[in-house]
Design a protein around this motif. Structure first.
Motif, PDB file in Angstrom:
ATOM      1  N   ASP A  23       6.651  -3.078  -4.421  1.00  0.00           N
ATOM      2  CA  ASP A  23       6.249  -4.339  -5.035  1.00  0.00           C
ATOM      3  C   ASP A  23       6.570  -5.468  -4.055  1.00  0.00           C
TER       4      ASP A  23
ATOM      5  N   LYS B 183      -7.154  -4.606  -2.809  1.00  0.00           N
ATOM      6  CA  LYS B 183      -6.774  -3.341  -3.462  1.00  0.00           C
ATOM      7  C   LYS B 183      -5.377  -3.424  -4.069  1.00  0.00           C
ATOM      8  N   ASN B 184      -4.441  -3.997  -3.339  1.00  0.00           N
ATOM      9  CA  ASN B 184      -3.059  -4.010  -3.807  1.00  0.00           C
ATOM     10  C   ASN B 184      -2.766  -5.153  -4.772  1.00  0.00           C
TER      11      ASN B 184
ATOM     12  N   ASP C  31       0.824  -1.207   0.000  1.00  0.00           N
ATOM     13  CA  ASP C  31       0.000   0.000   0.000  1.00  0.00           C
ATOM     14  C   ASP C  31       0.860   1.258   0.000  1.00  0.00           C
TER      15      ASP C  31
ATOM     16  N   GLU D   1      -5.056  -6.035  -6.992  1.00  0.00           N
ATOM     17  CA  GLU D   1      -5.617  -5.466  -8.225  1.00  0.00           C
ATOM     18  C   GLU D   1      -4.694  -4.412  -8.825  1.00  0.00           C
ATOM     19  N   ALA D   2      -3.918  -3.726  -7.969  1.00  0.00           N
ATOM     20  CA  ALA D   2      -2.952  -2.732  -8.441  1.00  0.00           C
ATOM     21  C   ALA D   2      -1.633  -3.368  -8.873  1.00  0.00           C
ATOM     22  N   ASN D   3      -1.566  -4.690  -8.773  1.00  0.00           N
ATOM     23  CA  ASN D   3      -0.387  -5.460  -9.186  1.00  0.00           C
ATOM     24  C   ASN D   3       0.850  -5.141  -8.342  1.00  0.00           C
ATOM     25  N   ARG D   4       0.619  -4.685  -7.108  1.00  0.00           N
ATOM     26  CA  ARG D   4       1.746  -4.439  -6.197  1.00  0.00           C
ATOM     27  C   ARG D   4       1.956  -5.578  -5.209  1.00  0.00           C
TER      28      ARG D   4
END
Length: 434
Positions: free
Chosen positions: A25, A57-58, A21, A60-63
């Motif tokens: 990565d 959330k993360n 967040d 989906e953000a590819n992190r």
């Protein structure tokens, strides 16, 4: 930065999600294939408020990613965090470091030539030295640093604790490793969260010393509560009276049935064992461990005394099983000892907990679990509040009394007043109040 988090349990999963967040990565690695499969389906292995949303959330953000391959997970990582379990070792109470050392061996085999290895697991003083030795034996020519970075997360409030910490402790005297750690925690540094750089051994001891001190505060106020009952004082007044002193502070001064959970019991015991190994007694912590163990069984006897010393064949409704609210953690929960004490005396136990019943059913398979608190108390001779879940703070006391066959309310968290309980027709028993 790229971060590998080895271990996707409570500490590893929360830390990994929070780092992601921040914009890093993160790959969370765990050998438990079913756990990783569930995480990839956004099914959390633990109950922690807000965690599922943060993970989704993360991802989906590819992190944030999850993997069962340590080799692939640590490839190209700027920092490799070790966040595996260190439970109390059976037989002697020492922290079981076998998982930490096994991970260290794998890291040594697969890491890049320059790596920062961060011990996030709670480990005794000197563990970092052994982790460094293990890796050095495997990779004698590699440039790496082993750093201690203890966690201070409260179950039920872990995300907030991670993002708004009282302090960040980083144990290393290696300058380039300090720069890496500073970059990882940069978002918190910008928010003016204190970052304390210490030696590795100091950081390892800080974690144990902090938990032992908090456990001591809890045990102290519990013993004051016992004294209050004898002399006719009110422990809540005493707690507030001493907590307003800035040198003492109000936190962890709430009397109850004793501490439990994943940290305090095992960490105080591990600190004792370390002190014994180094022939440096910590007698205060010794007394705390003993007093807390005795208190849990004493709470069971308190319930028996409320029913005139005889609970054989009587139904008792238990509200709250986890060691604290907002978690499903049953590790060393006071309820385990209290229920066992009551069962030993012949009581029939029916229990409710908003999140802990599945886990509790493995530990206490011979008690009845009820999906509603009012079902747990139906036809009970006594109701015992063990965990201060919000769901129990606004019970309809008139209804509770009507559902029961008896009239004893044993409030081990002092969430009700004597006046309102007696108005509803209860004989009310609290902690440290008469």
């Amino acid at each position: 930065m790229k971060i590998a988090m080895i271990g996707s349990g409570y500490v590893g999963l929360v830390s990994g999600a929070c780092f992601a967040d921040f914009g890093h990565d993160v790959v969370c690695v765990d050998k438990d294939e079913s756990k990783i499969a569930r995480l990839n389906d956004n099914i959390m292995p633990i109950f922690e408020p807000g965690l599922a949303t943060l993970v989704r959330k993360n991802v989906e953000a590819n992190r944030l990613k999850f993997s069962t391959s340590l080799k692939e997970g640590i490839k190209g990582a700027d920092a490799i965090f070790i966040a595996v379990g260190t439970p109390s070792r059976r037989g002697d109470g020492h922290a079981d470091l076998s998982f930490v050392y096994a991970v260290a061996e794998e890291i040594g085999e697969y890491m890049d030539d320059k790596s920062v290895i961060v011990t996030k697991s709670t480990v005794p003083v000197g563990t970092g030295d052994e982790v460094e030795r293990i890796i050095r034996d495997i990779r004698p020519d590699a440039k790496f640093a082993v750093v201690s970075n203890p966690e201070f997360l409260r179950e039920g409030a872990a995300i907030g604790d991670f993002k708004r910490p009282d302090r960040i402790v980083i144990g290393t005297e290696v300058k380039w490793a300090q720069k890496v750690m500073h970059a990882i925690y940069r978002p918190l540094f910008l928010n003016e969260s204190p970052i304390l750089f210490t030696s590795r051994k100091s950081a390892e001891l800080i974690k144990y010393a902090a938990n032992a001190f908090l456990a001591t505060k809890i045990t102290f106020i519990n013993e004051m509560a016992d004294l209050c009952e004898k002399v006719g004082a009110n422990v809540q007044d005493v707690s507030r009276g001493i907590g307003l002193d800035n040198r003492i502070g109000p936190k962890f001064l709430h009397a109850g049935p004793g501490y439990g959970g994943s940290c305090f019991p095992k960490d105080t015991l591990a600190l004792l064992k370390t002190a014994q190994d180094y022939e440096s007694p910590v007698r205060i912590v010794e007394a705390v461990v003993q007093a807390n163990d005795l208190r849990k069984r004493a709470m069971g006897r308190k319930v028996i005394a409320a029913l005139d010393g005889d609970v054989r064949g009587k139904k008792i409704g238990i509200l709250g099983l986890t060691f604290k609210p907002n978690t499903d953690d049953m590790r060393d929960a006071p309820s385990i000892t209290i229920v066992q004490t009551l069962q030993d005396a012949g009581a029939i136990i029916c229990a409710h907990d908003p999140e802990g019943m599945e886990e509790a059913s493995h530990i206490m398979p011979d008690i009845q679990m009820c999906e509603d608190p009012y079902l747990a108390i139906k036809d009970a001779e006594a109701v015992v509040i063990i965990t201060e879940w919000d769901a129990y703070r606004a019970l309809q006391l008139d209804r509770v009394k009507q559902e029961m066959s008896g009239d004893a309310l044993i409030d081990l968290r002092n969430i009700y007043s004597k006046d309102e309980a007696e108005k509803a027709g209860f004989r009310y028993f609290a902690i440290g109040r008469v």
